[in-house]
Each structure stands twice: as C-alpha cells, then as structure tokens.
Design an enzyme around this catalytic site. Structure first.
Site, PDB file in Angstrom:
ATOM      1  N   CYS B  53      90.622  59.379 -19.805  1.00  0.00           N
ATOM      2  CA  CYS B  53      89.710  60.369 -19.198  1.00  0.00           C
ATOM      3  C   CYS B  53      88.262  59.893 -19.266  1.00  0.00           C
ATOM      4  O   CYS B  53      87.484  60.118 -18.338  1.00  0.00           O
ATOM      5  CB  CYS B  53      89.828  61.718 -19.906  1.00  0.00           C
ATOM      6  N   ARG B 130      96.464  64.804 -14.234  1.00  0.00           N
ATOM      7  CA  ARG B 130      95.304  64.310 -13.463  1.00  0.00           C
ATOM      8  C   ARG B 130      95.458  64.709 -11.994  1.00  0.00           C
ATOM      9  O   ARG B 130      96.098  64.011 -11.223  1.00  0.00           O
ATOM     10  CB  ARG B 130      95.209  62.786 -13.585  1.00  0.00           C
TER      11      ARG B 130
END
Lengths: 74, 217
Positions: B53, B130
């Site tokens: 991330c 995601r």
C-alpha cells in the site's frame, strides 16, 4: 474540517475561501475554486462546514460571507 | 465468512450511478456530490503502514498531477482510522519525501466499503481489497478494477483507461487492445449491409474487414 479547525477558526484554506467571498461578493462554489486555486470538491465541503459555523450563508445557489466570517479574517 | 457468503451482496456495476457517500476523510467530511463535474478515481487499500500500500500511495501521489490535467480527482479509502491515515501520510512524507495530496476516507464503519463491494471475504474478512472505481463527471461508474492483496496496482493502466474513456466520450469511438493516446482508434461497426459496403470503401480508414476499421484521430 478542511476549512475550520477544532477551535472554530478558519484554516489557511478556510481563510482563502472566506477572502474570496469577501472580495468577490456573492459567488458560486466554482467561482471560489477558480479564484482560490483550491480544488472544487474541497471548496464545496468547506462551504458546507462554514455554513454550519455561520461564517457563510447560502443565497439561492450562491454563497455569501457573513459578518461573523468577516470578523474572523480581519 | 459464512455470514458474508450467504448474504446476497449488491455490487455496483458499470454504467450505474455510483453509490452516494458522506464520509470522514483526511480532508474533512466529503460527499460523492462534492466531486460532481470532475471525474473521480476512488480506490481502496487494505491497510495503512503496509508495504504494498505504501508503494501504491507513492505511485498514486506521483500520477495525481497527470490525473488533475485530465480533470480527475483521487480519493483513497481503507477501514483504518483518521488518525492512522494522517500518521501514515506524514510518515510517507517524512521517509520518502512524497506528500500525499489527495484525501483518504476513514471507513471504520465499512459503510462505503460495503456499498462499493470493496470487502472480499475470500481475501480478507476485515480489510478492503485493492479496488479502483473510475467514476465520470456525471457520477456514473465507468470502470471497476479489483486487484488481490498481494499485487500492487499499475498506475499507467489507470491513466490509460481514463484516456481511453475520455477519448471514447469525445469522439464516439472505441479503443483497441493495448491502445495508448496517439494510436489509431476503432470506428464503431456499421449495423446495416449498406453501411458495411460503404465502410470498406471509406477513405482514411484502415480496415481489416467491414467490422474492424481504425482511424487516426
């Protein structure tokens, strides 16, 4: 809040928005964004907060700074 | 997990109005309506202070000016708290010099994540996967991408999709595989026999056959 800090005072972005309203009179959110260079989504969100804090008032679909708002940026 | 599997989940679909939200973000309270008139890339990440991330956030920050040039805003989301988002954004800036310029939703209640189908229990019961939602200026969902937890997203592909969608909208064309701005575009296939006959004779078109013709914009 993007335009008002927890003490109820305008942030730097808040000051820009209030100054734009003071200098230009009744304005649309788009006009404020254009004048200040602040992203439109932030202007819309900030104006909403500042209406709640009575620093700004809505007149039809435009925005106006209040006496309280003017005092805060003097 | 069973609860998720047995409950019918309504997921947003392409061509539909994006679900409204009223969310707490690192840039204050934001509503979907605040983005009206701009395109929006709404994306979720599993968790703050995690390696993949962090690389993605740096990459999103890097493409943000290119997105803005295309009239696109960016909005991140995870189920972490506002304090965690602020601390992470500050940490990224301190350690890498990259400022995170876009807002991040703190979706502790999972209200937004569930409305957008961002929690996939087969991947994680607690984190969002995601996801990327490309929403147009009329707030219609134009693209949905899902990536697993282990795979970081390709920013050039996100830019390419935005370019392709905006090119399609502006010119009434489609874009072929691996298209990039400047490449030839696909002209919609004619839907009559007469149209097909005319199409193959049309000057300026590069045709494989009547149903597959390209042109330079």
């Amino acid at each position: 809040m993007p335009c008002i800090n927890p003490e109820g005072k305008p942030t730097e972005t808040g000051k820009k928005v209030l100054q734009a309203l003071r200098d230009n009179g009744l304005c649309s959110a788009e006009k404020v964004a254009e004048t200040t260079g602040v992203a439109l989504f932030r202007v819309r969100s900030g104006l909403r907060d500042m209406i709640e804090a009575e620093l700004v008032e809505m007149v039809e679909d435009k925005y106006n700074i209040t006496e309280k708002g003017i005092k805060l940026i003097e | 997990m069973e609860e998720y599997q047995t409950k019918p989940v309504s997921l947003p679909r392409l061509g539909e109005k994006a679900p409204d939200f009223d969310a707490l973000t690192t840039h204050g309270k934001l509503k979907l309506d605040d983005f009206k008139g701009s395109w929006l890339v709404l994306f979720s990440h599993p968790a703050d202070f995690t390696p993949v991330c962090t690389t993605e956030f740096i990459a999103f920050a890097e493409i943000y000016p290119n997105l803005q040039k295309r009239g696109v805003e960016l909005l991140g989301l995870s189920v972490d708290s506002l304090s965690s988002h602020i601390a992470w954004a500050r940490n990224v800036e301190e350690k890498t010099g990259v400022k995170i310029p876009f807002p991040i939703i703190a979706d502790l209640s999972k209200e937004v994540s569930l409305a957008y189908g961002m929690v996939h229990p087969g991947q994680s019961k607690t984190e969002t996967v995601r996801c990327v939602f490309i929403i147009d200026d009329k707030q219609i969902i134009r693209t949905i991408l899902y990536y697993p937890l282990s795979t970081g997203r390709n920013m050039q592909e996100i830019l390419r999709i935005v370019d392709a969608l905006q090119t399609t909208d502006a010119n009434g064309v489609a874009t072929p595989a691996n298209w990039n701005p400047g490449d030839k575009v696909i002209v919609p296939a004619p839907n009559t026999q007469e149209g097909a006959e005319e199409r193959v004779k049309q000057p300026g078109y590069e045709c494989v056959d009547w149903y597959l013709c390209k042109k330079q914009l």
